[in-house]
Design an enzyme around this catalytic site. Sequence first.
Site, PDB file in Angstrom:
ATOM      1  N   LYS A  65       0.837  -1.200   0.000  1.00 50.44           N
ATOM      2  CA  LYS A  65       0.000   0.000   0.000  1.00 50.44           C
ATOM      3  C   LYS A  65       0.877   1.257   0.000  1.00 50.44           C
ATOM      4  O   LYS A  65       0.595   2.229  -0.692  1.00 50.44           O
ATOM      5  CB  LYS A  65      -0.891  -0.024   1.244  1.00 50.44           C
ATOM      6  CG  LYS A  65      -1.817   1.155   1.345  1.00 50.44           C
ATOM      7  CD  LYS A  65      -2.729   1.077   2.550  1.00 50.44           C
ATOM      8  CE  LYS A  65      -3.795   0.029   2.367  1.00 50.44           C
ATOM      9  NZ  LYS A  65      -4.897   0.162   3.333  1.00 50.44           N
ATOM     10  N   MET A  90     -12.972   2.689  -0.983  1.00 54.78           N
ATOM     11  CA  MET A  90     -13.123   1.612  -0.009  1.00 54.78           C
ATOM     12  C   MET A  90     -11.784   1.038   0.462  1.00 54.78           C
ATOM     13  O   MET A  90     -11.589  -0.184   0.476  1.00 54.78           O
ATOM     14  CB  MET A  90     -14.022   0.522  -0.601  1.00 54.78           C
ATOM     15  CG  MET A  90     -15.433   1.022  -0.869  1.00 54.78           C
ATOM     16  SD  MET A  90     -16.172   1.833   0.576  1.00 54.78           S
ATOM     17  CE  MET A  90     -17.904   1.737   0.183  1.00 54.78           C
ATOM     18  N   ASN A 107     -13.732  12.261   4.687  1.00 51.53           N
ATOM     19  CA  ASN A 107     -14.487  11.110   4.172  1.00 51.53           C
ATOM     20  C   ASN A 107     -15.969  11.303   4.447  1.00 51.53           C
ATOM     21  O   ASN A 107     -16.353  11.992   5.397  1.00 51.53           O
ATOM     22  CB  ASN A 107     -14.014   9.828   4.869  1.00 51.53           C
ATOM     23  CG  ASN A 107     -14.717   8.586   4.349  1.00 51.53           C
ATOM     24  OD1 ASN A 107     -14.913   8.432   3.132  1.00 51.53           O
ATOM     25  ND2 ASN A 107     -15.113   7.690   5.238  1.00 51.53           N
ATOM     26  N   HIS A 109     -19.435   8.968   5.154  1.00 55.77           N
ATOM     27  CA  HIS A 109     -19.828   7.603   5.513  1.00 55.77           C
ATOM     28  C   HIS A 109     -21.332   7.562   5.739  1.00 55.77           C
ATOM     29  O   HIS A 109     -21.886   8.438   6.405  1.00 55.77           O
ATOM     30  CB  HIS A 109     -19.075   7.144   6.767  1.00 55.77           C
ATOM     31  CG  HIS A 109     -19.385   5.733   7.127  1.00 55.77           C
ATOM     32  ND1 HIS A 109     -18.895   4.658   6.413  1.00 55.77           N
ATOM     33  CD2 HIS A 109     -20.183   5.211   8.094  1.00 55.77           C
ATOM     34  CE1 HIS A 109     -19.368   3.544   6.935  1.00 55.77           C
ATOM     35  NE2 HIS A 109     -20.150   3.846   7.954  1.00 55.77           N
TER      36      HIS A 109
HETATM   37  C1  GAR Z   1     -21.523   6.354  -0.280  1.00 54.69           C
HETATM   38  O1  GAR Z   1     -22.755   6.017   0.325  1.00 54.69           O
HETATM   39  C2  GAR Z   1     -20.462   6.604   0.776  1.00 54.69           C
HETATM   40  O2  GAR Z   1     -20.964   7.200   1.934  1.00 54.69           O
HETATM   41  C3  GAR Z   1     -20.000   5.186   1.043  1.00 54.69           C
HETATM   42  O3  GAR Z   1     -19.924   4.617  -0.227  1.00 54.69           O
HETATM   43  C4  GAR Z   1     -20.961   5.157  -1.047  1.00 54.69           C
HETATM   44  C5  GAR Z   1     -20.383   5.553  -2.370  1.00 54.69           C
HETATM   45  O4  GAR Z   1     -21.411   5.943  -3.254  1.00 54.69           O
HETATM   46  N1  GAR Z   1     -18.751   5.161   1.766  1.00 54.69           N
HETATM   47  C6  GAR Z   1     -18.452   4.250   2.689  1.00 54.69           C
HETATM   48  O5  GAR Z   1     -19.190   3.309   2.974  1.00 54.69           O
HETATM   49  C7  GAR Z   1     -17.125   4.451   3.383  1.00 54.69           C
HETATM   50  N2  GAR Z   1     -16.963   3.515   4.431  1.00 54.69           N
HETATM   51  P1  GAR Z   1     -21.069   6.768  -4.561  1.00 54.69           P
HETATM   52  O6  GAR Z   1     -19.944   5.990  -5.264  1.00 54.69           O
HETATM   53  O7  GAR Z   1     -22.334   6.768  -5.362  1.00 54.69           O
HETATM   54  O8  GAR Z   1     -20.615   8.137  -4.151  1.00 54.69           O
END
Ligand code: GAR
Length: 189
Positions: A65, A90, A107, A109
């Site tokens: 990473k 992710m 971020n 969430h």
């Molecule tokens: C969103 O709901 C974001 O909050 C979540 O992924 C989705 C991405 O949607 N993030 C997480 O779960 C972080 N742990 P998108 O690609 O349509 O923006």
Amino acid sequence: MKKIAVFASGNGSNFEALAAACADGRIDARIALLVCDKPGAYVLQRADRFGIPAFVFRPKEYASKADYERQIVERLQAEGVEWIFLAGYMRILSEVMLEAYRDRIVNIHPSLLPAFKGAHAIADAFAYGVKVYGVTIHYVNGELDGGKIIAQRAFDYTGDDLDELEAKVHAVEHPLYVETAARLMKESR
Ligand code: GAR
């Protein structure tokens, strides 16, 4: 005008919300780069439509990473990026990224943190049967969905349709991310 980068792994609806708000001046910043760890992710098509360049990589092609993050940091610095907004990226960040952009990584969430961390927060909260859902925007540290909270927005949902609930979460996410990013850009002038 500040230059920002957005990191995303998938659909990119939050990326699009930020890109549209940068384009029409609601956020006083320009997205200089999309960073994406999934070749083929739909977010890349969205970036294309906005004319935003993308740095796409396959984590498996690097020894560690730290290796790929060093390359990303190099590119971000070459572009003059000052802030990073994670939008459905992710992956947990390593010290390489966290040190280069200390307190400048944000971020979103889809839960009221600290409840329901992880990649399936909406489904997990739904399965648990909670009645108040929400969205959190927070600074990023080295822990999964960890770091100081910047903004939260809650809403009631007592229905039994996960698709409907997910749509409601996204409808809360987009304006909250735009408002919060706009405020951070103003405050960091
Ligand atoms: C969103 O709901 C974001 O909050 C979540 O992924 C989705 C991405 O949607 N993030 C997480 O779960 C972080 N742990 P998108 O690609 O349509 O923006």
